[in-house]
Write an enzyme that holds these catalytic residues in place. Structure first.
Site, PDB file in Angstrom:
ATOM      1  CG  HIS A  65      -1.936  -1.001   1.305  1.00 34.45           C
ATOM      2  ND1 HIS A  65      -3.167  -0.828   0.714  1.00 34.45           N
ATOM      3  CD2 HIS A  65      -1.968  -2.229   1.867  1.00 34.45           C
ATOM      4  CE1 HIS A  65      -3.911  -1.894   0.918  1.00 34.45           C
ATOM      5  NE2 HIS A  65      -3.208  -2.772   1.623  1.00 34.45           N
ATOM      6  NE  ARG A 114      15.885  -1.425   2.783  1.00 39.12           N
ATOM      7  CZ  ARG A 114      15.703  -0.385   3.557  1.00 39.12           C
ATOM      8  NH1 ARG A 114      14.475   0.029   3.817  1.00 39.12           N
ATOM      9  NH2 ARG A 114      16.729   0.263   4.072  1.00 39.12           N
TER      10      ARG A 114
END
Length: 205
Positions: free
Chosen positions: A119, A170
């Site tokens: 999101h 990441r």
């Protein structure tokens, strides 16, 4: 007895029955479409099964979730798991509108989470109302993800990498790198000397 409460309970039961039946139908379909793969009975398969590709010898143990669903303004969901890859119990793999590719001969230990998008987090409106963003995940061949590893959108993990238990990945990891931590950072490199490589970082299977 409270009529509103009874109605709510009845709706909840109906929803559970419906969702359970759909999950079972998806599981049967996935098994039929991928006869060379082993998918445990308690694996929940959701979304676009036409965009799910499981190679020969893939083993997915449950309870786990494989979700190939679009949403949040993204429509690029696809999940590919290469030949001979093992996915342990309590895995949570969600494309969330973006592609996830996992290579051949990988080991995903129990409790691994891989998510293709997230999101937005702007302060102008609630997070739940914001569009999703992310360009998926790519994991190379012969990669070992330890127990409880989380792989975030945009991660690119090279061939032969080892990720220590409970690390958060990441960005890009070069091939043959051993990483750990939050966020994951290099701890060493795989070596032709098995003893040297295993001593570089503790990785829980």
């Amino acid at each position: 007895m409270n009529v509103v409460w009874l109605t709510s309970v009845a709706k909840g039961v109906a929803r559970d029955v419906r969702d359970g039946a759909l999950a079972l139908a998806h599981l049967h379909r996935a098994r039929g479409d991928h006869p060379g793969a082993l998918i445990a009975r308690d694996v929940r398969v959701r979304g676009r099964l036409d965009r799910l590709r499981l190679g020969t010898g893939v083993a997915v143990f449950g309870p786990s979730t494989l979700s190939v669903e679009d949403g949040g303004g993204l429509t690029g969901s696809a999940l590919q798991i290469g030949e001979g890859t093992y996915v342990g119990e309590f895995a949570n793999i969600r494309t969330a509108g973006a592609p996830i590719r996992i290579g051949r001969g990988c080991l995903l230990a129990q409790g691994v989470t891989i998510v293709g998008s997230n999101h937005g987090t702007g302060a102008d409106r609630p997070i739940v109302e914001q569009e999703w963003h992310g360009d998926g995940v790519e994991i190379g061949d012969d990669v070992w993800l330890g127990a409880g590893v989380t792989v975030l959108p945009g991660a690119r993990i090279g061939d032969g990498c080892v990720v220590a238990a409970h690390a958060v990945v990441r960005g890009r990891i070069e091939p043959l790198t051993i990483v750990g931590g939050v966020p994951a950072r290099p701890l060493g490199r795989r070596s032709r000397d098995a003893d040297e490589a295993s001593a570089s970082a503790p990785v829980h299977p």
